[in-house]
Scaffold this active site. Sequence first.
Site, PDB file in Angstrom:
ATOM      1  N   ASP A 190       0.290   5.258   0.762  1.00 30.15           N
ATOM      2  CA  ASP A 190       1.003   4.456   1.752  1.00 30.15           C
ATOM      3  C   ASP A 190       1.215   3.031   1.215  1.00 30.15           C
ATOM      4  O   ASP A 190       0.283   2.431   0.660  1.00 30.15           O
ATOM      5  CB  ASP A 190       0.146   4.413   3.023  1.00 30.15           C
ATOM      6  CG  ASP A 190       0.878   3.841   4.212  1.00 30.15           C
ATOM      7  OD1 ASP A 190       1.913   4.407   4.590  1.00 30.15           O
ATOM      8  OD2 ASP A 190       0.412   2.818   4.754  1.00 30.15           O
ATOM      9  N   GLU A 205       4.466   5.539  -1.990  1.00 27.96           N
ATOM     10  CA  GLU A 205       5.500   5.078  -1.068  1.00 27.96           C
ATOM     11  C   GLU A 205       5.918   3.692  -1.559  1.00 27.96           C
ATOM     12  O   GLU A 205       5.475   2.662  -1.076  1.00 27.96           O
ATOM     13  CB  GLU A 205       5.005   5.001   0.377  1.00 27.96           C
ATOM     14  CG  GLU A 205       6.162   4.678   1.320  1.00 27.96           C
ATOM     15  CD  GLU A 205       5.762   3.977   2.593  1.00 27.96           C
ATOM     16  OE1 GLU A 205       4.644   3.445   2.655  1.00 27.96           O
ATOM     17  OE2 GLU A 205       6.578   3.952   3.538  1.00 27.96           O
TER      18      GLU A 205
HETATM   19  O1  TEU Z   1       5.494   2.698   5.975  1.00 25.27           O
HETATM   20  C1  TEU Z   1       5.737   1.468   5.285  1.00 25.27           C
HETATM   21  C2  TEU Z   1       7.082   0.928   5.644  1.00 25.27           C
HETATM   22  O2  TEU Z   1       7.584  -0.004   5.058  1.00 25.27           O
HETATM   23  C3  TEU Z   1       7.804   1.622   6.706  1.00 25.27           C
HETATM   24  O3  TEU Z   1       6.834   1.559   7.735  1.00 25.27           O
HETATM   25  C4  TEU Z   1       9.078   0.947   7.221  1.00 25.27           C
HETATM   26  O4  TEU Z   1       9.240  -0.347   6.736  1.00 25.27           O
HETATM   27  C5  TEU Z   1       8.937   0.857   8.722  1.00 25.27           C
HETATM   28  O5  TEU Z   1       8.609   2.168   9.175  1.00 25.27           O
HETATM   29  C6  TEU Z   1      10.228   0.370   9.354  1.00 25.27           C
HETATM   30  O6  TEU Z   1      11.245   1.310   9.127  1.00 25.27           O
HETATM   31  C7  TEU Z   1       4.179   3.212   5.868  1.00 25.27           C
HETATM   32  C8  TEU Z   1       4.089   4.469   6.733  1.00 25.27           C
HETATM   33  O7  TEU Z   1       5.005   5.450   6.256  1.00 25.27           O
HETATM   34  C9  TEU Z   1       4.395   4.082   8.170  1.00 25.27           C
HETATM   35  O8  TEU Z   1       4.416   5.237   9.020  1.00 25.27           O
HETATM   36  C10 TEU Z   1       3.313   3.114   8.629  1.00 25.27           C
HETATM   37  O9  TEU Z   1       3.625   2.672   9.944  1.00 25.27           O
HETATM   38  C11 TEU Z   1       3.232   1.895   7.683  1.00 25.27           C
HETATM   39  O10 TEU Z   1       3.231   2.247   6.299  1.00 25.27           O
HETATM   40  C12 TEU Z   1       1.909   1.165   7.893  1.00 25.27           C
HETATM   41  O11 TEU Z   1       0.871   1.979   7.414  1.00 25.27           O
END
Ligand code: TEU
Length: 557
Positions: A215, A279
């Site tokens: 993540d 990610e």
């Molecule tokens: O997502 C990181 C992230 O940048 C995305 O959350 C995006 O910017 C945001 O959803 C707005 O579109 C990861 C995970 O995939 C997400 O589900 C989490 O909420 C976030 O990290 C925090 O852990």
Amino acid sequence: MVTDTHDPGDERGRTDESHWWRNAVVYQIYPRSYADTNGDGVGDLPGITAHLDHLEWLGVDAIWCSPVSVSPNADWGYDVADYCDVDPALGTLADLDAFVAAAATRGIRVLLDLVPNHTSIQHPWFVESRASRESAKRDWYVWADPAADGGPPNNWVSTFLGPGWELDAATGQYFLHSFLPEQPDLNWWNEEVCAEFDRILRFWFDRGVAGFRIDVAHMVVKDALLRDNPSATERDHWMEQLRGQVQEFNSCRPEVHDVYRRWRAIANTYDPPRLLLGETHVFDVDALASFYGHDDELGLAFNFMFMHDEFALDRLRATVAETEAALVADAWPVWTMSNHDISRFPTRWCNGDDARARCALVLLLTLRGTPVLYYGDELGLPDTVVPDALLRDPVTIAYRGMIDRDAARTPMPWTAAPGGGFTDPGVDPWLPFGDLATHNVADQRADPGSTLHLVRALLALRRSTPDLRAGAYADLSADLSAEADAWGDAWGFRRGDHVQVVLNVGTEAVTVPVAIGDGVVIAIASDRVGEGDTVGDSVEVEGGRAVVLVAGVGPAH
Ligand code: TEU
Ligand code: CA
């Protein structure tokens, strides 16, 4: 599920078991929404195990499970309160072991979701850290004194917008949270934090977990001086303009690569090596490429430039070309169109048009690189309209209309019956169903012409066609400028020497050159029409169709 692992390989790197992920198709499951086996309306690990037959039949090679860790669910699992146990709502550690073992008997590997950037505010580590400035774990998190004016230490904002710092009145310092205030950032400058995550990696790798989706992989290390980020300009990505700043000092720091070299060294001590899938939420292709290192950092790094493009062939072709040019030896592309953070591609890219969704699936599953399907993609499943009163995601609630994550997180539609085959009839699922009648597994399984059967056929073709797994990518519609006008709204590319793909997302039919020799047949068509037909030195593709041509098969050979 990969049966024929011998590949001609590619000048871009090895594709044998040492890099198994380059041969694989990955499938993301949002555990709360896949299948509920105890009637509480929430998906759980036994529910995933109970549906492995679907994934084996489909032909996926690996599953990425969104978090199953213990969590108070401020961010539905992405706020972790125990990295080495399973949240009781989703099952037990024994259920997870059973899931991994059952998947392995089907040749399917399991990746978990690791959240190293931050913990839950309720994690015992943070409870201890905030207890006092002298706490042994104070430096496990990013604490800083107020600025001279008493405000936050610098200008960093939350990725979810709003302030990035929270004042802890008891100790008179601010703590950093790159996301929700319930998600305090860990301090990756602290060797104890690094050592603790070495232990966490080994805890799961030793149990047979095949790797991690990491993540927020680009953000875990922050500038040690906590310098202010520069303002965003109209040249920056819309998300950065929305936040008003470019995340220069709290993302993509040089030291982040030390973390992944350290983790890759651990991952490589296992046989087969464990996968690190980052990610890497970046919009610069060189920044993306940097996360592969020299095949000594991440094995795969998500390409958000592709995902956040619109479904316009010139945009997608450009992103694929840039990626192919930047990811040179020992870096391997990964492609995905949907996940739990964004509107599902059949809605976002295709406005619910099934024919366009099938073209997009042909594209995803024939580009060079590792494809990642999101649960429901195999059905062409669109977003679910979730009424305000039933929303569960704090980000969707806070930014309704700008960000809608719940729409892509609703329960997997297994049948059209009450409960959708997801939970018992009469039980309210944790998020509402979409239209079970128009997209569900059972009906599509019974229909050989369905999107589900198209995806299965594409995965089978990948397994049986080395050029589809490892063959070099060559954009034809750009090269054959002499026939450039012939291409219209079509995109043609070659994979290796024996495969050609043509997508036509326009409305008019196109007739384009066949560039893979003779004995060519239509191996797969997005509408399944004409499969098995031989083609000569050109092929006509109607608007809204895609075809995969394979050479050396037909009678002319
Ligand atoms: O997502 C990181 C992230 O940048 C995305 O959350 C995006 O910017 C945001 O959803 C707005 O579109 C990861 C995970 O995939 C997400 O589900 C989490 O909420 C976030 O990290 C925090 O852990
Ligand atoms: Ca359940």
